[in-house]
Design an enzyme around this catalytic site. Structure first.
Site, short mmCIF file in Angstrom:
data_model
loop_
_atom_site.label_atom_id
_atom_site.label_comp_id
_atom_site.label_asym_id
_atom_site.label_seq_id
_atom_site.Cartn_x
_atom_site.Cartn_y
_atom_site.Cartn_z
N ASP A 98 -61.59 64.27 18.62
CA ASP A 98 -62.04 63.01 18.00
C ASP A 98 -61.44 62.73 16.63
OD1 ASP A 98 -63.55 61.84 20.03
OD2 ASP A 98 -65.19 63.23 19.68
N ASP A 158 -62.91 58.13 26.33
CA ASP A 158 -63.05 57.79 24.91
C ASP A 158 -61.77 58.04 24.12
OD1 ASP A 158 -65.18 58.95 26.36
OD2 ASP A 158 -66.46 59.07 24.61
N GLY A 215 -63.29 63.52 38.79
CA GLY A 215 -64.06 62.91 37.71
C GLY A 215 -65.46 63.49 37.64
N TRP A 233 -64.90 51.83 26.06
CA TRP A 233 -63.73 52.53 25.51
C TRP A 233 -62.51 52.22 26.37
CZ3 TRP A 233 -65.29 53.25 21.01
CH2 TRP A 233 -66.36 54.05 20.62
N SER A 345 -76.90 59.21 23.90
CA SER A 345 -76.87 60.10 25.07
C SER A 345 -78.25 60.11 25.71
CB SER A 345 -76.54 61.52 24.62
OG SER A 345 -75.19 61.63 24.30
N1 GLY Z 1 -67.22 59.39 22.19
C1 GLY Z 1 -68.53 59.80 22.58
C2 GLY Z 1 -69.44 58.67 22.79
O1 GLY Z 1 -69.01 57.54 22.92
O2 GLY Z 1 -70.62 58.91 22.83
#
Ligand code: GLY
Length: 384
Positions: A98, A158, A215, A233, A345
């Site tokens: 990231d 992402d 996947g 994304w 999440s």
């Molecule tokens: N890049 C991790 C998220 O979008 O939660």
């Protein structure tokens, strides 16, 4: 379908000014520390510069600086550059991909706006860290974990947003290796992360011999569902790839991913966290997904011929209109964000994520909302 009313120029200006005032209110709280990835009961805890999301808050500061040219924003943004430079030099929690999310809105932005050499150096070190995660067998940037470990031999959708850091580094240093790795990763991602119907896998495993594997989701509901932020994304990342490469495959991918996204949207254009669900399911929304897609649409309007771009801008105005009218934090207070109802999440019986930040503000949701408003208010030179 009752479509939201597109945001007007004057409304976008007012919404951006309101966002800038929220950033100003939060400056003292998050200058020496960073902002946690998501709010807790509506307020962001302060955190050490150790999360993958810490770049978004300085990105908001730089957008506020661009809007106002107020030295207080410049000073705070540069104080955070020091922190980001230390982080990459000491390699604090950077053993993942990231680097673009971290260093583009913090240090590339700072360098573009102030010419600060320390910001440039930090961003180049971050690009070096990102290319160190490239796996030649399979040609992808490994997202997480120990390099080569079988449970982590995968990339994630992402990552498309991490790649502009590499294109920037190639331009800055004159070294082709950064852009070359970005292009190879993009080719692997576009061949595998996007399903035939334009929907996307969150993560995709490669085999050790370099052939595509399968996947899997981490943050979506299940492997074959439609994680709303992953789709976002995919939309924004593919049009950025098109800007950097001019390849028709990237533009086609953008169009297919967007088309799928639009077919799953509820009336107010803000999806549930997984697009398997509609709002009558009671599942929470992810407002950040709409903010990210709006930026992708405005990028498309910027790079495509005006005839094609106008429709994308109209759609973006509807999405941002919906966010500004019904999702923006109504009364700014210290520590609150810009838009409500994001989901970081959410645990399901089938995914592998740690549950956090459900129906809260998210640091990137705020950033991309502000980026979309900035794009609507000015001829903006993107950080990405
Ligand atoms: N890049 C991790 C998220 O979008 O939660």
């Amino acid at each position: 379908m009752n479509r939201p009313v597109p945001i007007t120029g004057a409304q976008a200006q007012a919404a951006l000014d309101k966002a800038v005032e929220q950033v100003r209110l939060n400056l003292p709280r998050y200058t020496k520390k960073c902002q946690h990835h998501s709010s807790v009961n509506g307020v962001y805890p302060a955190c050490k510069n150790e999360e993958w999301t810490c770049g978004f808050w300085p990105g908001e500061i730089w957008l506020a600086y661009e809007r106002t040219r107020d030295g207080a924003f410049r000073q705070a943004g540069l104080a955070l550059v020091d922190s980001f430079e230390r982080r990459i030099r000491r390699k604090v929690k950077v053993a993942h991909h990231d680097m673009g999310f971290l260093y583009t809105p913090s240090c590339v932005a700072a360098y573009k706006l102030t010419g600060e050499e320390k910001a440039r150096q930090a961003a180049i070190l971050a690009a070096d860290q990102l290319v160190s995660r490239f796996q030649p067998r399979g040609e992808f940037i490994q997202a997480w974990g120990r390099m080569g470990s079988p449970i982590n031999y995968r990339f994630i959708i992402d990552c498309l947003l991490n790649l502009p850091l590499l294109y920037w580094a190639s331009r800055e240093t004159g070294e082709e290796k950064y852009a070359d790795i970005a292009k190879r990763h993009t080719a692997t991602c576009m061949a595998n992360s996007f399903r035939p119907d334009g929907s996307t896998y969150h993560t995709f495993y490669m085999r050790k011999d370099g052939r595509p594997g399968h996947g899997r989701t981490c943050q979506g509901y299940k492997d074959d569902s439609f994680w709303a932020r992953g789709q976002a994304w995919g939309v924004y990342g593919s049009i950025l790839s098109y800007r950097y490469t001019g390849e028709s495959k990237a533009l086609d991918t953008f169009k297919r991913a967007l088309e799928f996204y639009l077919t799953r949207l509820p009336d107010d254009l803000v999806p549930c966290w997984d697009m398997l669900f509609q709002p009558d399911s009671g599942e929470p929304r992810d407002s950040s997904s709409a903010a990210i897609v709006a930026c992708g649409l405005l990028e498309a309007a910027r790079v495509l011929p005006p005839g094609e771009g106008a429709e994308y801008e109209r759609l973006a105005r509807e999405m941002v209109g919906s966010l500004a009218a019904d999702y923006a934090v109504p009364v700014p207070m210290k520590g609150t964000g810009l838009i409500l109802h994001g989901t970081y999440s959410k645990k399901s019986p089938y995914n592998t994520c740690f549950p956090e930040g459900v129906d809260e503000c998210t640091s990137w949701g705020d950033f991309y909302y502000m980026e979309a408003l900035t794009r609507l208010c000015a001829d903006w030179d993107p950080y990405w």
